[in-house]
Design an enzyme around this catalytic site. Structure first.
Site, mmCIF file in Angstrom:
data_model
loop_
_atom_site.group_PDB
_atom_site.id
_atom_site.type_symbol
_atom_site.label_atom_id
_atom_site.label_comp_id
_atom_site.label_asym_id
_atom_site.label_seq_id
_atom_site.Cartn_x
_atom_site.Cartn_y
_atom_site.Cartn_z
ATOM 1 N N ALA A 150 0.604 -1.332 -0.151
ATOM 2 C CA ALA A 150 0.395 -0.351 -0.214
ATOM 3 C C ALA A 150 1.029 1.151 -0.076
ATOM 4 O O ALA A 150 0.341 2.025 -0.539
ATOM 5 C CB ALA A 150 -0.932 -0.243 1.007
ATOM 6 N N GLU A 153 2.030 -2.430 3.979
ATOM 7 C CA GLU A 153 3.194 -2.775 3.978
ATOM 8 C C GLU A 153 4.006 -3.232 4.462
ATOM 9 O O GLU A 153 4.787 -3.123 5.328
ATOM 10 C CB GLU A 153 3.796 -1.191 3.798
ATOM 11 C CG GLU A 153 5.159 -0.972 3.454
ATOM 12 C CD GLU A 153 5.744 -1.426 1.894
ATOM 13 O OE1 GLU A 153 6.528 -1.507 1.207
ATOM 14 O OE2 GLU A 153 4.630 -0.713 0.950
ATOM 15 N N GLY A 182 0.373 5.421 0.158
ATOM 16 C CA GLY A 182 -0.323 5.305 0.394
ATOM 17 C C GLY A 182 -2.112 6.170 -0.734
ATOM 18 O O GLY A 182 -3.255 6.069 -0.234
ATOM 19 N N CYS A 214 3.391 -0.839 -12.301
ATOM 20 C CA CYS A 214 3.941 -0.186 -13.277
ATOM 21 C C CYS A 214 4.884 -0.110 -13.866
ATOM 22 O O CYS A 214 5.797 -0.032 -13.977
ATOM 23 C CB CYS A 214 4.100 0.716 -11.741
ATOM 24 S SG CYS A 214 5.890 0.629 -11.078
#
Length: 458
Positions: A114, A137, A117, A234
């Site tokens: 996470a 995390e 955030g 990503c």
């Protein structure tokens, strides 16, 4: 970019064909700046501090906006108070996926990877009332940043944890939705973070793929039957994207779920599993990939008997109850003279989480008992549960707000001993207390602005 790895460039030319030149040209353009509003704290209104630089809305997130330039966010009290979050626009698509699968019934959601955030704050804003988010995390330093950002965002139906995915084995079939924004080769961040280019190599692609499979294997059993996994990266690498979705469907007999797209600039993946690419030459944003998977089997969640946590709950003290919205749905917990406010319906599950995991924040740590008096704590000032109409508020001008956020003294007319909620543009920043001759600044030291304030702002 002239320093791109040749192997990456060669693969992308094959992957994109005639679009490749436009893709590489886009990588040489400045990275766009985007923010997402906090729907409760702003009620959808763009803060005055940003209105002059708002460019356009994002197509897949109603609260998302692009900015024409990047301001110094640290010096914006609205940002410090959680009125908005600075988030890469492509990743806001997670919110669009959530709206395809959640309705009015409360859900439990695990955001596994996470930090810092962005996706967790987006997720908790999208959840139905009475839902619960576990925001995790594994890296300790990043978990600290995650905790601060989630406290600033202000939604207190959140538990922040610092655990490896394997630690969640005690929570089989506990979650309706699991979000895995997997650690990846980061190709989508080449423009935004040029340093990541030097870290890229072909061997690392295999390492990332194997790590993703390990994480997904560890976490799969935490999903309820008919629960949903949102998987994202990503990167542009098919081995970490489409091939991982296909592997999930084979490995766990799961179902890939298609979604209708809000914009024709989003590119469907070339796979038997439904995945969606965000390429910077087509969408205003960085590289991103995501897909939605439905679990088709599993057992009903059976919580273990809680033997480690003996903490009991009790009614919220009247001094705090009057400061809270819908306090009838909340309960209080006292540990070491620190009062934490919890959503009543999730109290037992939160205690189970605390018995099995390393929990760094949960609910709203509202007050500390000291010599039979109540000292208000910073999370209470920031929570969306706070009833500001019941508070004595001081609306600060920009110089005062910045001095407060540097943990310096400001002058406020108030009754001696009165707690004051310091606000800027009606966004709560923190507490002060009138000691008679001065206002005591209760902003936590670790939250203070460390940079020098420009002379034109003070």
């Amino acid at each position: 970019m002239s320093n791109l790895p040749p192997a990456f460039e060669s693969r992308m030319r094959k992957q994109l064909g005639q679009e490749a030149d436009a893709f590489f040209k886009a990588l040489n353009q400045p990275a766009p700046v985007s923010i997402r509003l906090n729907p409760i704290k702003t009620t959808g209104k763009i803060p005055d501090t940003l209105q002059s630089i708002v460019d356009k809305k994002t197509e897949w997130c109603p609260e998302g906006y692009f900015l024409s330039q990047r301001p110094v966010f640290t010096l914006d009290p609205c940002y410090q108070g959680g009125a908005y979050y600075v988030q890469e626009a492509s990743s806001m698509f997670i919110g669009y996926l959530l709206k395809q699968i959640i309705h009015e019934q409360p859900v439990k959601v695990l955001d596994l990877c996470a930090a810092p955030g962005g996706k967790s704050s987006l997720t908790v804003s999208a959840l139905p009332a009475d839902s619960l988010l576990v925001s995790n995390e594994v890296i300790r330093s990043r978990a600290t940043i995650l905790k601060e950002n989630m406290l600033r965002w202000g939604y207190s139906n959140v538990v922040v944890t610092n655990n490896d995915p394997s630690d969640f084995s005690a929570f089989e079939s506990a979650f309706d939705i699991v979000i895995v924004d997997a650690p990846c080769s980061g190709e989508g961040m080449f423009r935004k973070d040029p340093a990541s280019i030097g870290e890229w190599n072909e061997n690392n692609l295999t390492v990332c793929r194997d790590r993703q499979k390990r994480i997904l294997t560890d976490i799969w059993k935490t999903l309820k039957p008919d629960g949903y996994l949102i998987y994202s990266t990503c990167t542009y690498n098919p081995g970490e994207n489409e091939e991982i979705l296909e592997w999930i469907c084979r490995q766990f007999q799961a179902e890939s779920i298609p979604v209708s797209l809000p914009a024709d600039t989003i590119t469907p993946g070339n796979s038997t599993a439904y995945g969606y690419h965000f390429y910077p030459h087509k969408t205003t944003g960085e590289g991103f990939f995501c897909g939605l998977i439905r679990k088709k089997d599993g057992e009903k969640y059976r919580p273990k008997k809680n033997k480690k946590q003996k903490t009991t709950t009790f009614p919220i003290p009247p001094e705090l109850s009057r400061l809270l919205i819908h306090s009838e749905n909340l309960t209080a917990q006292n540990e070491d003279n620190r009062i934490t406010i919890l959503p009543d319906m999730h109290g037992e599950f939160i205690r189970q989480l605390r018995s099995e995991l390393k929990v760094t924040a949960y609910g709203c740590e509202a007050a500390e008992l000291y010599n039979r008096k109540i000292k208000l704590l910073h999370p209470l000032a920031l929570t969306t549960w706070l009833n500001k109409q019941a508070c004595s508020c001081y609306e600060a001008e920009l110089p005062e707000a910045l001095r407060y956020l540097k943990k310096e003294d400001i002058q406020v007319n108030a009754k001696t001993g009165e707690w004051i909620l310091i606000t800027y543009r009606h966004i709560a920043l923190g507490w002060g207390k009138n000691l008679g001759n001065r206002l005591n600044n209760y902003l936590p030291k670790e939250w203070r602005i460390r940079m020098d304030l420009p002379t034109d702002l003070i």
